[in-house]
Design an enzyme around this catalytic site. Structure first.
Site, PDB file in Angstrom:
ATOM      1  N   ARG A  63     -97.506 -26.678 -98.886  1.00 53.82           N
ATOM      2  CA  ARG A  63     -96.505 -27.604 -99.429  1.00 53.82           C
ATOM      3  C   ARG A  63     -97.081 -28.397-100.596  1.00 53.82           C
ATOM      4  O   ARG A  63     -96.373 -28.694-101.577  1.00 53.82           O
ATOM      5  CB  ARG A  63     -95.984 -28.537 -98.326  1.00 53.82           C
ATOM      6  CG  ARG A  63     -94.816 -29.396 -98.784  1.00 53.82           C
ATOM      7  CD  ARG A  63     -94.176 -30.136 -97.623  1.00 53.82           C
ATOM      8  NE  ARG A  63     -95.087 -31.083 -96.983  1.00 53.82           N
ATOM      9  CZ  ARG A  63     -94.752 -31.861 -95.951  1.00 53.82           C
ATOM     10  NH1 ARG A  63     -93.533 -31.778 -95.437  1.00 53.82           N
ATOM     11  NH2 ARG A  63     -95.611 -32.693 -95.414  1.00 53.82           N
TER      12      ARG A  63
ATOM     13  N   LYS B 184     -93.420 -33.784-102.271  1.00 55.59           N
ATOM     14  CA  LYS B 184     -94.064 -35.044-101.882  1.00 55.59           C
ATOM     15  C   LYS B 184     -94.715 -35.656-103.113  1.00 55.59           C
ATOM     16  O   LYS B 184     -95.916 -35.495-103.371  1.00 55.59           O
ATOM     17  CB  LYS B 184     -95.081 -34.816-100.765  1.00 55.59           C
ATOM     18  CG  LYS B 184     -94.430 -34.561 -99.414  1.00 55.59           C
ATOM     19  CD  LYS B 184     -95.438 -34.423 -98.293  1.00 55.59           C
ATOM     20  CE  LYS B 184     -96.044 -35.748 -97.860  1.00 55.59           C
ATOM     21  NZ  LYS B 184     -95.078 -36.566 -97.092  1.00 55.59           N
TER      22      LYS B 184
ATOM     23  N   GLU C 258     -82.614 -38.912 -94.046  1.00 52.86           N
ATOM     24  CA  GLU C 258     -83.928 -39.046 -93.439  1.00 52.86           C
ATOM     25  C   GLU C 258     -84.329 -40.503 -93.421  1.00 52.86           C
ATOM     26  O   GLU C 258     -83.678 -41.360 -94.027  1.00 52.86           O
ATOM     27  CB  GLU C 258     -84.966 -38.227 -94.218  1.00 52.86           C
ATOM     28  CG  GLU C 258     -85.116 -38.665 -95.674  1.00 52.86           C
ATOM     29  CD  GLU C 258     -86.011 -37.758 -96.489  1.00 52.86           C
ATOM     30  OE1 GLU C 258     -86.732 -36.936 -95.892  1.00 52.86           O
ATOM     31  OE2 GLU C 258     -86.009 -37.886 -97.732  1.00 52.86           O
TER      32      GLU C 258
END
Length: 481
Positions: A196, A298, A333
């Site tokens: 990721r 991220k 979220e």
């Protein structure tokens, strides 16, 4: 000075005039000065003529001085700025208008820098002393080791754990990060997290030469140097140092940083205990959803995440994540977590295929988490939780029995998947609401916007996940340090 000058001139002029007048007409002079000297009192009229003249000249001088002083003040007021010193007639303007005042202002501003030391390369010991005094005692975490690709080395002194201020990771947020967990001398979940990280770096268009192998090498080196058997690990790829421009074209090289840390036992806790559960809120529209690009990677820029958590924490101190809901009412979220919802299956099966008999009272549950559709981060812990729950469904109710409290009905999870979850549906029907993050962290949400979720307490599915996510750290998998 104005008073002295006026008195001197008046006295000299009056005495000269008096001497000339007395020589030609003494009696006329005496009669002319009687009337003005009356304002000095009756005693003044009996003075000798010369003393009367001196008194008159002093009085005239005093009045003249007052006139001069008054005119001087009017002129000063006329030239003064009528706005604040930082306004249209600013500080620079007032300095130009007053020589002595300008010098005093400059001295005052220069005095602002007094007391700030200037430290050079030769003052390395003093720099380290000051950094340690601030960073070590005041920190809620103990940073055990840091790897920097600029050094291609690991440092263990917090005073040396630095990044250049010109790194675009710092001043432009042009960087990405990810995490993994060190448990019992093994690094867990490195593959999915490093993958990721590399995907995030590609989406952020960071040109670098780091590979999965070189990143894992740096993580292992930092973990080993930390001396810890269990700790948290966090790592970043930045566009690199070089300048303060927004374009990365002049960056020297991309950077990789890794830190290994643990929270100090004495640190103030910001989250309620697991058994107490969280009381969360829907964050206001002032904290918007991230655009798809930033939501799917991220990024080092977590401002929206921080604001979401701050709104929740400010509401009751019993929550610290907040949860986003879009304009259609769909759940997104939390600040740094994925949300799972436990519903009772509407049309219950006979239960025989789930390790229960048709006569037993068992709640058949389904678990849902919002789809990773580009509006929220693809949470690795949420994916792991779904996999664990689907494995548990094969064991039937017995997989959850040990996590039941006295008086609770047996449960079995028959399905766990991603789908759209609506806030109204969750508040009305959810038996449990669960936040997961960071490989193993689990929090039951007992109230949302003041509405109790289920029984208003942490439920058996949250208890199961809390144990199961931690247990997988003890199963011997992972990369040995």
């Amino acid at each position: 000075s104005a008073l002295s000058l006026s008195l001197s001139l008046s006295l000299s002029f009056s005495q000269s005039t008096l001497l000339y007048s007395m020589s030609s007409n003494p009696q006329g002079v005496q009669n002319k000065i009687k009337q003005p000297l009356g304002c000095l009192g009756e005693g003044a009229l009996g003075m000798p003529l010369q003393r009367k003249a001196i008194s008159l000249s002093a009085f005239i001088g005093f009045v003249g001085a007052l006139v001069i002083i008054q005119r001087k003040h009017k002129n000063r007021d006329r030239g003064a700025p009528r706005t604040s010193p930082r306004g249209e007639h600013g500080l620079a303007s007032s300095r130009r208008k007053s020589g002595a005042g300008s010098q005093r202002d400059e001295e005052s501003l220069m005095g602002l820098a007094h007391g700030i030391a200037v430290l050079h390369a030769s003052d390395a010991d003093e720099i380290e002393r000051r950094l340690r005094a601030k960073l070590v005692p005041g920190s809620a975490v103990e940073i055990l080791a840091m790897y920097s690709s600029l050094l291609d080395a690991v440092v263990t002194d917090p005073a040396h754990m630095t990044t250049p201020i010109s790194d675009h990771l710092v001043h432009r947020g042009h960087g990405v990060f990810d995490t993994c967990t060190l448990r019992h001398n093994r690094l867990h979940c490195t593959d999915e997290h490093i993958d990721r990280l590399l995907q995030s770096a590609a989406a952020a268009r960071i040109h670098h030469g780091f590979t999965r192998a070189s990143i894992l090498r740096a993580i292992l080196a930092a973990a080993k140097a930390s001396g810890a058997s269990s700790a948290s690990v966090r790592y970043w790829i930045g566009a690199g140092p070089g300048d303060f421009h927004w374009l990365p074209d002049r960056c020297v090289e991309a950077t990789l940083y890794v830190v290994v840390y643990n929270e100090k036992p004495s640190a103030r806790k910001l989250e309620p205990s697991f058994d107490a559960g969280l009381e969360e809120i829907t964050v206001t529209p002032k904290v918007p959803f991230k655009p798809p690009l930033l939501a799917g990677l991220k990024s080092n820029n977590y401002l929206i995440n921080c604001l979401s958590g701050m709104e929740s924490y400010a509401a009751s101190k019993r929550g610290c994540y907040g949860i986003q809901v879009d304009e259609k009412g769909r759940v997104g979220e939390g600040a740094v977590c994925s949300a799972l919802f436990v519903f009772e299956q509407e049309a219950s099966s006979n239960g025989a295929s789930n390790g229960t008999s048709p006569d037993e009272e068992v709640r058949h549950l389904v678990v849902a988490t919002p789809r990773f559709d580009g509006t929220i981060l693809a949470g690795t812990t949420a994916a792991a939780a779904l996999a664990l729950l689907n494995e548990a469904s094969m064991l039937g109710a017995s997989a959850f029995d040990q996590y039941l409290l006295p008086g609770e009905t047996r449960v079995v999870v028959v399905d766990a998947r991603q789908r759209d979850v609506y806030a109204a549906e969750a508040k009305e029907k959810a038996r449990e609401m669960i936040f997961v993050a960071g490989d193993y962290k689990v929090h039951g949400v007992v109230r949302w916007d003041g509405t109790a979720i289920g029984q208003g307490s942490v439920g058996p599915v949250a208890r199961y996940l809390n144990h199961a996510l931690e247990a997988r750290m003890h199963q011997g998998n992972g990369v040995a340090v």
